[in-house]
Design a protein around this motif. Structure first.
Motif, PDB file in Angstrom:
ATOM      1  N   VAL A   1      44.258  41.469  40.051  1.00 30.74           N
ATOM      2  CA  VAL A   1      43.621  41.031  38.805  1.00 30.74           C
ATOM      3  C   VAL A   1      42.956  39.675  39.004  1.00 30.74           C
ATOM      4  CG1 VAL A   1      44.033  40.372  36.403  1.00 30.74           C
ATOM      5  CG2 VAL A   1      45.215  42.346  37.374  1.00 30.74           C
ATOM      6  N   GLY A   2      43.624  38.788  39.755  1.00 33.39           N
ATOM      7  CA  GLY A   2      43.032  37.490  40.046  1.00 33.39           C
ATOM      8  C   GLY A   2      41.747  37.605  40.846  1.00 33.39           C
ATOM      9  N   ALA A   3      41.748  38.515  41.834  1.00 31.96           N
ATOM     10  CA  ALA A   3      40.535  38.718  42.635  1.00 31.96           C
ATOM     11  C   ALA A   3      39.408  39.311  41.786  1.00 31.96           C
ATOM     12  CB  ALA A   3      40.845  39.637  43.818  1.00 31.96           C
ATOM     13  N   GLU A   4      39.763  40.216  40.877  1.00 27.48           N
ATOM     14  CA  GLU A   4      38.748  40.742  39.945  1.00 27.48           C
ATOM     15  C   GLU A   4      38.167  39.614  39.101  1.00 27.48           C
ATOM     16  OE1 GLU A   4      40.678  45.200  39.200  1.00 27.48           O
ATOM     17  OE2 GLU A   4      40.558  43.742  37.582  1.00 27.48           O
TER      18      GLU A   4
ATOM     19  N   VAL B   1      27.284  42.590  43.406  1.00 28.14           N
ATOM     20  CA  VAL B   1      28.059  41.461  43.940  1.00 28.14           C
ATOM     21  C   VAL B   1      29.287  41.960  44.693  1.00 28.14           C
ATOM     22  CG1 VAL B   1      29.431  39.432  43.308  1.00 28.14           C
ATOM     23  CG2 VAL B   1      27.225  39.848  42.202  1.00 28.14           C
ATOM     24  N   THR B   2      29.919  43.004  44.184  1.00 24.67           N
ATOM     25  CA  THR B   2      31.081  43.575  44.881  1.00 24.67           C
ATOM     26  C   THR B   2      30.677  44.144  46.229  1.00 24.67           C
ATOM     27  OG1 THR B   2      32.106  44.123  42.762  1.00 24.67           O
ATOM     28  CG2 THR B   2      32.966  45.244  44.711  1.00 24.67           C
ATOM     29  N   GLY B   3      29.493  44.761  46.298  1.00 19.02           N
ATOM     30  CA  GLY B   3      29.009  45.279  47.572  1.00 19.02           C
ATOM     31  C   GLY B   3      28.823  44.167  48.608  1.00 19.02           C
TER      32      GLY B   3
ATOM     33  N   THR C   1      41.269  45.666  44.577  1.00 19.29           N
ATOM     34  CA  THR C   1      40.238  45.044  43.742  1.00 19.29           C
ATOM     35  C   THR C   1      38.903  45.752  43.906  1.00 19.29           C
ATOM     36  OG1 THR C   1      41.320  42.885  43.898  1.00 19.29           O
ATOM     37  CG2 THR C   1      38.987  42.913  43.265  1.00 19.29           C
ATOM     38  N   VAL C   2      38.498  45.948  45.162  1.00 20.42           N
ATOM     39  CA  VAL C   2      37.195  46.572  45.430  1.00 20.42           C
ATOM     40  C   VAL C   2      37.152  47.986  44.880  1.00 20.42           C
ATOM     41  CG1 VAL C   2      35.641  47.369  47.249  1.00 20.42           C
ATOM     42  CG2 VAL C   2      36.742  45.129  47.443  1.00 20.42           C
ATOM     43  N   GLN C   3      38.222  48.753  45.100  1.00 22.42           N
ATOM     44  CA  GLN C   3      38.247  50.122  44.598  1.00 22.42           C
ATOM     45  C   GLN C   3      38.211  50.172  43.078  1.00 22.42           C
ATOM     46  OE1 GLN C   3      37.844  52.622  46.749  1.00 22.42           O
ATOM     47  NE2 GLN C   3      37.780  50.975  48.264  1.00 22.42           N
TER      48      GLN C   3
ATOM     49  N   LEU D   1      35.635  37.737  41.123  1.00 19.05           N
ATOM     50  CA  LEU D   1      34.367  38.461  41.192  1.00 19.05           C
ATOM     51  C   LEU D   1      33.594  38.363  39.880  1.00 19.05           C
ATOM     52  CD1 LEU D   1      35.291  41.747  43.126  1.00 19.05           C
ATOM     53  CD2 LEU D   1      33.775  39.917  43.898  1.00 19.05           C
ATOM     54  N   LEU D   2      34.316  38.510  38.770  1.00 14.15           N
ATOM     55  CA  LEU D   2      33.658  38.416  37.465  1.00 14.15           C
ATOM     56  C   LEU D   2      33.098  37.010  37.238  1.00 14.15           C
ATOM     57  CD1 LEU D   2      36.195  40.388  35.226  1.00 14.15           C
ATOM     58  CD2 LEU D   2      33.834  41.045  35.698  1.00 14.15           C
TER      59      LEU D   2
END
Length: 452
Positions: free
Chosen positions: A376-379, A253-255, A272-274, A382-383
């Motif tokens: 953290v919010g962006a993570e 999903v991150t990709g 976030t991506v890293q 994604l989660l």
């Protein structure tokens, strides 16, 4: 190594809170349902009440066992991952893989025994409340009195202990067997390959769930109880299978979303991506309860909603027995879903709390607290997106087969309210638990956070 385990528990109690809480809640749930067996064994209990109590304890206790093992494994795995540098240090100074494994198992044994014993009062209260529900819904005669005895106690303590030892062994196995250089590298980067046993287990769980879904569609139409049993189990198995593959899912999903996320959020998106790519294994542990919560909650609640709609469409007036069974189903389903939700909050807080040093390092190299919080919010986004997506897929293993079996349609004629409510709870809990914990950690000065 047992003395080292005791010292570790005594000097770092905060690192074991998540595991202890899961064991405590799991033991409470197991003992409250297992106490129905103690209640059923009394001579004054009639045959019908005895059958109801025994069936409830056996079915829910079985699924409870599976969920408790999974929950304890997740939190203990996270704890071992977070202490990767400590494990690598022990290996580098001469500790053997067996000694490291015994230390981790020793910690789990102490935690499980303490948690299960402390859970006894709560389990007695919950068990009594469960019996009251059974009596109020006419599943059990009012003359039946509640008893908490050796069966409930032994099952609660025994199953929690076995689950903890098994989870600790699985969590320690990979860490203990890795070469010293590999252990040090894994502790520094957080990168680990998904084990073959885990992949095989995931495939088996999903295959089992799909098989139950197919069985649901071919069962005789009139056997509603059997249909609900196989259909309800299908989403649980598929959800567990997908949860085991969580690190691969979050990477995928991150990709797909990583590029747009970086363009819209700038530095925070890049961080976030890293972070997700580097910490996919640990974030996968956080993703697991989201998939379970959405998959089990959506599948089982919709199953009852589809049954209600089918009964209404057939022009059948519900009997008191049917309404009572529906109430009991919601109580049981609610208990399991609530456990999954608490597990989600618990793991999120534990995972974010441990990142204080990481947040401090990011601030020292130029990131502002606002950028770290947005990261953290962006993570969390994604989660939540990943968990909702694959949790929804897991729920289809119950929803579609049960709809076909009861209505001969593929899409259920029910409201989206249940689904939207579950998704909203998953998203809100994920965001609030992670960002609130991160905000609290950011109050510590960066230099102090790094030195801690």
């Amino acid at each position: 190594m047992m003395s080292l385990a005791l010292r570790s528990l005594r000097h770092r109690p905060g690192g074991f809170v998540a595991s202890f809480l899961v064991m405590f809640l799991g033991a409470t749930m197991l003992m409250s349902f297992a106490s129905m067996l103690d209640t059923a064994q009394h001579d004054a209990v009639d045959a019908g009440s005895e059958e109801t109590l025994t069936t409830l304890a056996s079915v829910i206790g079985g699924w409870g066992l599976l969920l408790v093992v999974f929950a304890v494994t997740s939190t203990l795995t996270l704890s071992v991952q977070q202490r990767g540098s400590d494990m690598a240090l022990l290996r580098s100074v001469g500790a053997t893989p067996a000694q490291v494994g015994r230390m981790i198992v020793g910690e789990a044994v102490v935690l499980s025994v303490l948690a299960s014993l402390l859970a006894v009062p709560g389990a007695m209260f919950a068990g009594r409340a469960l019996l009251d529900v059974l009596i109020d819904t006419d599943q059990v005669l009012p003359a039946v009195s509640y008893r908490f005895g050796p069966v409930g106690l032994s099952m609660g303590v025994g199953i929690t202990l076995v689950a903890a030892v098994l989870a600790a062994w699985l969590a320690a196995r990979r860490t203990a067997r890795a070469r010293v250089a590999e252990a040090v590298a894994a502790a520094a980067t957080g990168k680990r390959r998904l084990g073959k046993i885990r992949v095989v287990a995931a495939v088996l769980f999903m295959a089992g769930g799909i098989n139950l879904g197919v069985l649901t569609m071919v069962l005789e139409h009139g056997k509603t109880a059997e249909i609900m049993q196989t259909a309800g189990s299908a989403s649980i198995l598929v959800a567990i299978g997908l949860a085991l593959l969580a690190p691969l899912l979050i990477r995928g999903v991150t990709g797909l979303l990583g590029g747009p996320l970086q363009r819209f959020t700038g530095v925070s998106g890049y961080l976030t991506v890293q972070n997700v790519r580097r910490r996919a294994d640990r974030l996968g542990t956080v993703l697991m309860p989201i998939i379970l919560f959405v998959g089990i909650g959506t599948g089982t609640f919709y199953m009852q909603a589809i049954e209600n709609a089918a009964t209404t469409a057939e022009g059948i007036t519900k009997t008191n027995e049917q309404r009572n069974i529906e109430t009991l189903n919601f109580v049981v389903i609610g208990t399991v879903v609530l456990f999954a939700c608490i597990m989600l909050v618990n793991v999120l807080i534990a995972a974010t709390t441990h990142r204080g040093r990481e947040f401090g390092q990011q601030r020292l190299i130029g990131a502002t607290p606002r950028q770290v919080l947005r990261m953290v919010g962006a993570e969390g986004v994604l989660l939540a997106v990943t968990g909702v997506l694959f949790g929804t897929i897991a729920s289809l293993a119950t929803v579609v087969p049960f709809t076909v079996a009861r209505t001969e349609d593929v899409v259920p004629d029910t409201s989206l309210t249940i689904y939207l409510t579950i998704v909203a709870i998953a998203a809100v809990v994920t965001m609030l638990a992670s960002t609130a914990t991160a905000r609290r950690r950011l109050r510590t000065p960066a230099v102090e956070a790094v030195a801690a």
